[in-house]
Motif scaffolding. Structure first.
Motif, mmCIF file in Angstrom:
data_model
loop_
_atom_site.group_PDB
_atom_site.id
_atom_site.type_symbol
_atom_site.label_atom_id
_atom_site.label_comp_id
_atom_site.label_asym_id
_atom_site.label_seq_id
_atom_site.Cartn_x
_atom_site.Cartn_y
_atom_site.Cartn_z
ATOM 1 N N PHE A 264 38.874 37.334 -15.368
ATOM 2 C CA PHE A 264 38.636 38.419 -14.407
ATOM 3 C C PHE A 264 39.936 38.844 -13.749
ATOM 4 O O PHE A 264 40.131 40.020 -13.440
ATOM 5 C CB PHE A 264 37.628 37.978 -13.352
ATOM 6 N N ASN A 266 42.836 38.829 -15.287
ATOM 7 C CA ASN A 266 43.482 39.696 -16.288
ATOM 8 C C ASN A 266 42.915 41.106 -16.243
ATOM 9 O O ASN A 266 43.656 42.095 -16.260
ATOM 10 C CB ASN A 266 43.273 39.115 -17.693
ATOM 11 N N ILE A 267 41.597 41.182 -16.189
ATOM 12 C CA ILE A 267 40.927 42.491 -16.194
ATOM 13 C C ILE A 267 41.306 43.292 -14.945
ATOM 14 O O ILE A 267 41.529 44.501 -15.012
ATOM 15 C CB ILE A 267 39.399 42.289 -16.293
ATOM 16 N N SER A 268 41.384 42.624 -13.819
ATOM 17 C CA SER A 268 41.760 43.308 -12.571
ATOM 18 C C SER A 268 43.170 43.878 -12.647
ATOM 19 O O SER A 268 43.466 44.899 -12.012
ATOM 20 C CB SER A 268 41.657 42.338 -11.394
ATOM 21 N N PHE A 271 42.711 47.026 -15.942
ATOM 22 C CA PHE A 271 41.788 48.162 -15.899
ATOM 23 C C PHE A 271 41.633 48.681 -14.475
ATOM 24 O O PHE A 271 41.925 47.979 -13.493
ATOM 25 C CB PHE A 271 40.422 47.752 -16.457
ATOM 26 N N SER A 272 41.163 49.915 -14.382
ATOM 27 C CA SER A 272 40.900 50.504 -13.073
ATOM 28 C C SER A 272 39.717 49.786 -12.425
ATOM 29 O O SER A 272 38.867 49.214 -13.113
ATOM 30 C CB SER A 272 40.596 51.996 -13.209
ATOM 31 N N ARG A 273 39.648 49.826 -11.115
ATOM 32 C CA ARG A 273 38.621 49.086 -10.387
ATOM 33 C C ARG A 273 37.209 49.475 -10.831
ATOM 34 O O ARG A 273 36.315 48.617 -10.902
ATOM 35 C CB ARG A 273 38.780 49.322 -8.888
ATOM 36 N N ASN A 275 36.179 50.062 -13.661
ATOM 37 C CA ASN A 275 35.848 49.493 -14.969
ATOM 38 C C ASN A 275 35.894 47.969 -14.987
ATOM 39 O O ASN A 275 35.704 47.364 -16.044
ATOM 40 C CB ASN A 275 36.811 50.044 -16.035
ATOM 41 N N TRP A 276 36.159 47.344 -13.853
ATOM 42 C CA TRP A 276 36.254 45.882 -13.837
ATOM 43 C C TRP A 276 34.951 45.226 -14.307
ATOM 44 O O TRP A 276 34.966 44.341 -15.160
ATOM 45 C CB TRP A 276 36.586 45.379 -12.429
ATOM 46 N N PHE A 280 34.505 43.093 -17.738
ATOM 47 C CA PHE A 280 34.238 41.657 -17.593
ATOM 48 C C PHE A 280 32.945 41.286 -18.311
ATOM 49 O O PHE A 280 32.879 40.271 -19.020
ATOM 50 C CB PHE A 280 34.155 41.300 -16.113
ATOM 51 N N SER A 331 32.791 38.740 -9.379
ATOM 52 C CA SER A 331 32.856 39.929 -10.241
ATOM 53 C C SER A 331 31.700 40.903 -10.065
ATOM 54 O O SER A 331 31.792 42.049 -10.498
ATOM 55 C CB SER A 331 32.895 39.479 -11.712
#
Length: 639
Positions: A264, A266-268, A271-273, A275-276, A280, A331
């Protein structure tokens, strides 16, 4: 005097005349100027009339010139992309690795803008250029996707979660430099023009690629933990109760939480918020499916061994519920996947509450024999081991028992009915995870109900098999002693609190059944005195009864009766004492407690009887086998 005055007056008059002459000249000039102004005013109108057509033509020419300039400017703009096509083509063909990612993205954005401008004009001359630019844009997107894959796949191998868990170090994350590049690519690929209609509307191309690559990484990293969870859960004897922490499911869940939390992060960073959550959920989908599969396999094992492995179900519920709640707080995702994975485990765990009580009834009912020496049966220890293990899972059991309802666990049908009524696909709330006073009381009630079921079943079985109250009483007292000892030596005493006194009732019942056999020697010590026939028995110097005087007052028949009573007492007492010491197997506390009860019953009666009648055989010991001291010693030896 007069001449001088007249001369001055004549001079002033001459000056006045000169001034009037000058004024007349100025009036004439003013009239001429006025006449000239009138003539100029009358001659201006023809000039204006002549200039009007010239002014109108000039304005028209100016408008036309402005329009021509705008047209030329538009033509320049339309022809500009065509002229720049060669430059953009060189950049796109070279690829982002050579020209650099920022320049490559800038070129693609210029192509997008050019396409937008040319498409709005709808000029035939631009159709070829539009086709070329669309081709370049498609190639650019493909190269960005390849680069996105390449960056994600670079040096990516599954990790060993135990390494990070045992050393208590964070799971690895994507480096900041890579995350920045991935974020730049995602920003472009996630735009409307870069979205492929064949993909889900919720997931951009970059999210799909990321979920595909990183999802495989998560699943591969957790695979060994999944296999270990299954193997460790099954590695035990079939009749052995599951011991807390034996299964690897706890480690599996910890590894899953750690690696998911890192992912999570990494994703933060990429990607834009907005699309988190989508990213995820898509990334963890494969690993969560594997986790759910593992729980299903464990659930099958639990179902086949419910009486011994239901505790594994309780452990899974506590561990996974807590982890699912924390990940959902982090998340906002995975709530439903965790709930769905836990649902079969939860239903099995709920049905186990009634099954454990029913198993007690079934196991005792199937017993063909009971120990002839009255010793406690191993099954009592097994049941109490279950209860001791059960209190290790207060969170999951509190929630389960609340959903079943107090006392409904005594009926399997009631438990199943509650399962159908309270079926849910959501994780428990934080409040339901905490153990409150009501949940602790429910757990205490369940334990007491289980013990009651065990003792009731054992009492009925002992009556039908042992039949002898002497042995049956010891048997029940022994089992109660085992129960009380296991309560005192564990946290059961804290959980049960005042409810533990209900076991005391069964101890008294067992003691009472045992003491019934000692009523026979007691009855031999009962005599009948007729106060109307004899005077009060004489007393000695110390106020004690004079046995010789009492015997002297008895008739021959009464003397024979006293002799028989002594003989009957001796026979019965010796037999019961021997059985107590050698014929019965008693728990330490049971032996001492029953000895005290026997002594409290026998000793006062015998002392009274002996005081009155011990001179019946004049100290020869033919009938009076025990004096008070000897009897007290024998009674003390019973403990």
């Amino acid at each position: 005097m007069n001449k001088a005055r007249n001369a001055a007056h004549a001079e002033e008059s001459a000056e006045v005349e000169v001034l009037f002459a000058e004024a007349a000249k100025f009036d004439l000039i003013a009239k001429k100027i006025q006449a000239s102004l009138g003539r100029m005013k009358n001659g201006d109108q023809p000039l204006k009339d002549a200039m009007k057509p010239i002014s109108s033509s000039t304005q028209s020419l100016q408008v036309m010139n402005s329009n021509i300039d705008k047209i030329l400017e538009s033509i320049d703009k339309m022809l500009g992309p065509s002229e720049d096509k060669g430059r953009e083509e060189r950049i796109i063909r070279a690829g982002p690795e050579k020209v650099g990612l920022p320049d490559y993205l800038a070129s693609l954005k210029r192509i997008e803008r050019s396409l937008e401008q040319m498409s709005s004009t709808n000029l035939r001359v631009n159709q070829q250029t539009i086709g070329d630019f669309n081709e370049l844009l498609g190639e650019g997107n493909n190269r960005l996707q390849s680069l996105f894959r390449s960056i994600l796949s670079e040096k990516l191998h599954p990790v060993e979660p135990l390494h990070y868990l045992t050393k208590e170090i964070p799971f690895p994350v994507i480096k900041q430099e890579k995350a920045t590049k991935l974020g730049m690519i995602d920003s472009f690929l996630s735009s409307t023009t870069a979205r492929d209609a064949s993909y889900s509307s919720r997931e951009s191309l970059s999210i799909r690629i990321y979920a595909e690559i990183r999802g495989a990484y998560l699943s591969g990293s957790l695979h060994n933990l999944s296999a270990a969870s299954i193997s460790t859960s099954k590695r035990k004897a079939s009749d052995e109760i599951y011991r807390q922490g034996t299964s690897g499911i706890g480690t599996y869940a910890q590894g899953l939480e750690g690696i998911f939390s890192a992912e999570f992060g990494n994703i933060s960073a990429i990607f834009s918020r907005d699309n988190w959550g989508v990213a995820f959920d898509a990334t963890c989908r494969k690993a969560m499916a594997e986790f759910a599969k593992t729980l299903r396999e464990l659930n099958m094992h639990i179902k086949q061994n419910l009486a011994t492995d239901c505790f594994l179900a309780y452990e899974i519920l506590e561990i996974v519920t807590s982890i699912g709640y924390r990940l959902d707080q982090l998340s906002g995702q995975l709530k439903l996947p965790f709930a769905d994975a836990l649902k079969p485990i939860k239903e099995n765990a709920k049905s186990s509450l009634a099954e454990l009580i029913e198993d007690v009834r079934r196991r005792v009912s199937s017993m063909q024999t009971l120990p002839a020496d009255g010793s406690a049966i191993p099954f009592t220890t097994d049941v109490m081991n279950r209860m001791q293990t059960m209190i290790m899972y207060p969170q999951s059991l509190g929630s389960l028992m609340a959903s079943v309802g107090d006392g409904n666990w005594n009926s399997l049908a009631a438990v199943n009915a509650s399962s159908n009524t309270n079926s849910s696909t959501s994780l428990p709330s934080l409040k339901s995870i905490d153990v409150g006073a009501d949940d602790s009381q429910l757990l205490a009630h369940y334990i007491v109900d289980t013990i009651e079921t065990l003792l009731t079943s054992l009492d009925a079985k002992s009556r039908s098999i042992l039949k002898n109250k002497f042995v049956s009483g010891v048997f029940m007292a022994n089992n109660v002693a085992v129960i009380e000892r296991m309560i005192r030596s564990s946290d059961l005493s804290t959980v049960l609190g005042n409810a533990a006194h209900k076991v005391e009732t069964w101890r008294k019942r067992g003691t009472s059944a045992y003491l019934d056999s000692w009523r026979e020697p007691c009855s031999a010590l009962m005599d009948v005195q007729y106060t109307s026939r004899h005077a009060r028995p004489p007393s000695g110097n110390n106020g004690l009864i004079d046995s010789a005087a009492v015997i002297k007052q008895l008739g021959s028949k009464d003397k024979e009766t006293i002799k028989e009573k002594f003989k009957s007492f001796n026979t019965s007492f010796d037999e019961l004492s021997a059985r107590h010491n050698k014929g019965l197997q008693m728990e330490r506390e049971v032996r001492s407690q029953l000895a005290r009860e026997v002594a409290a019953m026998i000793e006062p009666l015998y002392a009274r009887f002996w005081d009155r009648y011990h001179e019946i055989d004049k100290g020869k010991g033919k009938y009076v086998k025990y004096d008070k001291g000897n009897l007290a010693a024998v009674l003390a030896s019973l403990g």
